[in-house]
Design an enzyme around this catalytic site. Structure first.
Site, PDB file in Angstrom:
ATOM      1  N   CYS A  71      -4.462   4.003   6.593  1.00  0.00           N
ATOM      2  CA  CYS A  71      -4.477   5.087   6.562  1.00  0.00           C
ATOM      3  C   CYS A  71      -3.214   6.060   7.460  1.00  0.00           C
ATOM      4  O   CYS A  71      -4.176   7.447   8.282  1.00  0.00           O
ATOM      5  CB  CYS A  71      -5.384   6.240   5.102  1.00  0.00           C
ATOM      6  SG  CYS A  71      -4.632   7.527   4.501  1.00  0.00           S
ATOM      7  N   ASN A  89     -11.626   1.967  11.446  1.00  0.00           N
ATOM      8  CA  ASN A  89     -10.307   2.291  12.343  1.00  0.00           C
ATOM      9  C   ASN A  89     -10.698   3.193  12.781  1.00  0.00           C
ATOM     10  O   ASN A  89      -9.966   4.498  12.201  1.00  0.00           O
ATOM     11  CB  ASN A  89      -9.500   2.036  10.896  1.00  0.00           C
ATOM     12  CG  ASN A  89      -7.821   1.327  11.832  1.00  0.00           C
ATOM     13  OD1 ASN A  89      -8.361   1.004  12.600  1.00  0.00           O
ATOM     14  ND2 ASN A  89      -7.040   1.257  10.578  1.00  0.00           N
ATOM     15  N   CYS A 124       1.263  -0.804  -0.090  1.00  0.00           N
ATOM     16  CA  CYS A 124      -0.117   0.063  -0.119  1.00  0.00           C
ATOM     17  C   CYS A 124       1.033   1.220  -0.150  1.00  0.00           C
ATOM     18  O   CYS A 124       1.732   1.714   0.994  1.00  0.00           O
ATOM     19  CB  CYS A 124      -0.737  -0.061   1.246  1.00  0.00           C
ATOM     20  SG  CYS A 124      -1.540   1.563   1.353  1.00  0.00           S
TER      21      CYS A 124
END
Ligand code: SAH
Ligand code: SF4
Length: 369
Positions: free
Chosen positions: A350, A307, A119
């Site tokens: 992220c 998240n 990622c």
């Protein structure tokens, strides 16, 4: 010829070009300008991306005069490790990589039984400000260069080589909005898919966007070799606008027009991402609105239970709410998959590792209800 008398301040030195910033054609032009043929470009390209040399000294297959010119006029610069953590199951490795100017970005390596996925970040920070996203909470710092994006891939391929593994999937879902940094991101993609180099398969490269409408249209027109994922999170203007401030610039109707344009032009399915937030966007009303929005389109919904991040107090939806949401979508003929974000125990969402490393940790505050 006329020479000006030089009494001005000296110009700052031109920064040396980072070789990893150059797609193959641009590398060829650089070398051609110095009098070297495409043959030399090909040797250098293979050294950079097949052998993955890390210093000018290792360029032993090239003519010494070319190596000397490269030494004087270019740099071979990759990000370095600033911090790294492993998930408790050992399969996810999250790296905080340091760039030339000291900025740090996240790169996550995920290993599955038969494949590895990376990622990648495309920006330091992000200007889009999604309220639940740790990167959005930091604000925008700067765009990454193509070489800084490619450098993340080279960093993980070096790790994978130690165990004879290879990289299959690339997801542009790390820090930043790839379509806000369109040119650098696409140049990086061009480098990654180049057959005589890393040769990653275009169908295994997924670009996720918050919905930058001009970027989606350009992507459709240019037929870039990537899979497209669009982060929706809300199926009404009000709900989406509350979570994704960028939605005010590119309203839902315009975004869906651009998605239809992309699907029709490219004949490719679009993935829609939906961070499921308890009591916020996991309601039957939102599920029905999403079903109506995407009905009849070549679409697949990826549901990601939120998240939790330090700057956003809401909680992820529980399994029952997730199932109910998916059932309603199924009623509209829409396939969906629940994606558990891997490595939650290591802040692998992220922007979360950077936030944790560079700021003192604070527990999320409970919602006032
Ligand atoms: N800027 C791009 C790509 C990076 S974010 C985009 O927004 O699509 C990659 C995905 O992670 C997006 O779908 C984003 O909405 C999601 N995401 C970010 N923070 C999250 C969080 N805290 N919980 C769940 N999903 C999150
Ligand atoms: Fe930027 Fe994507 Fe995070 Fe939104 S979710 S702030 S677009 S990185």
């Amino acid at each position: 010829m006329c020479y000006r008398s030089v009494t001005m301040q000296p110009m700052p030195p031109t920064p040396l070009v980072n070789l990893y910033d150059l797609p193959r054609a641009a590398l060829g032009e650089l070398l051609a300008g110095w009098g070297y043929s495409a043959y030399h470009r090909d040797l250098l390209w293979e050294a950079l991306y097949r052998q993955q040399v890390e210093s000018f000294d290792a360029l032993t297959g090239l003519r010494p005069d070319l190596v000397q010119a490269l030494r004087e006029r270019t740099r071979l610069e990759r990000p370095t490790t600033h911090h790294e953590v492993f998930s408790s199951d050992g399969f996810t490795r999250k790296l905080l990589l340091r760039l030339r100017d000291g900025q740090t970005v996240e790169t996550v390596l995920m290993r599955f039984k038969d494949r590895a996925t990376v990622c990648l970040s495309t920006q330091a920070g992000c200007a889009m400000g999604c309220v639940f996203c740790a990167t959005g909470q930091m604000g925008f710092v700067r765009h990454l260069t193509p070489g800084e994006i490619v450098g993340q891939v080279l960093h993980v391929t070096r790790i994978l080589r130690e165990t004879n593994e290879s990289l299959r999937n690339v997801v542009l879902m790390g820090m930043g909005e790839p379509l806000h940094n369109y040119d650098a991101t696409m140049e990086a993609v061009d480098i990654l898919v180049e057959r005589s180099g890393l040769a990653l398969a275009p169908r295994f490269i997924t670009l996720s966007t918050v919905g930058v409408v001009p970027g989606i249209r350009r992507l459709a027109d240019e037929d870039r070799p990537v899979q497209l994922a669009v982060s929706l999170h809300g199926a009404t203007e009000a709900e989406r606008g509350a979570l994704v401030p960028a939605a005010r610039k590119w309203p839902l109707a315009e975004l869906m027009d651009a998605c239809r344009y992309y699907s029709e032009k490219r004949k490719r399915r679009i993935f829609y991402e939906w961070a499921l937030i308890a009591g916020q966007n996991d309601t039957p009303e939102q599920a029905h609105a999403l079903g109506q929005l995407l009905q009849g389109m070549d679409a697949h919904v990826n549901v990601i239970p939120l998240n939790p991040t330090v700057g956003y107090a809401q909680r992820p939806s529980g399994p029952d709410a997730v199932r109910a949401f998916q059932d309603i979508l199924a009623g509209y003929g829409l396939p969906s998959t629940v994606r558990q974000r891997r490595g939650i125990d290591i802040d692998a969402g992220c922007g979360q590792l950077k936030a944790a490393v560079e700021r003192p940790r604070r527990a999320p505050q409970p919602t006032a209800s």
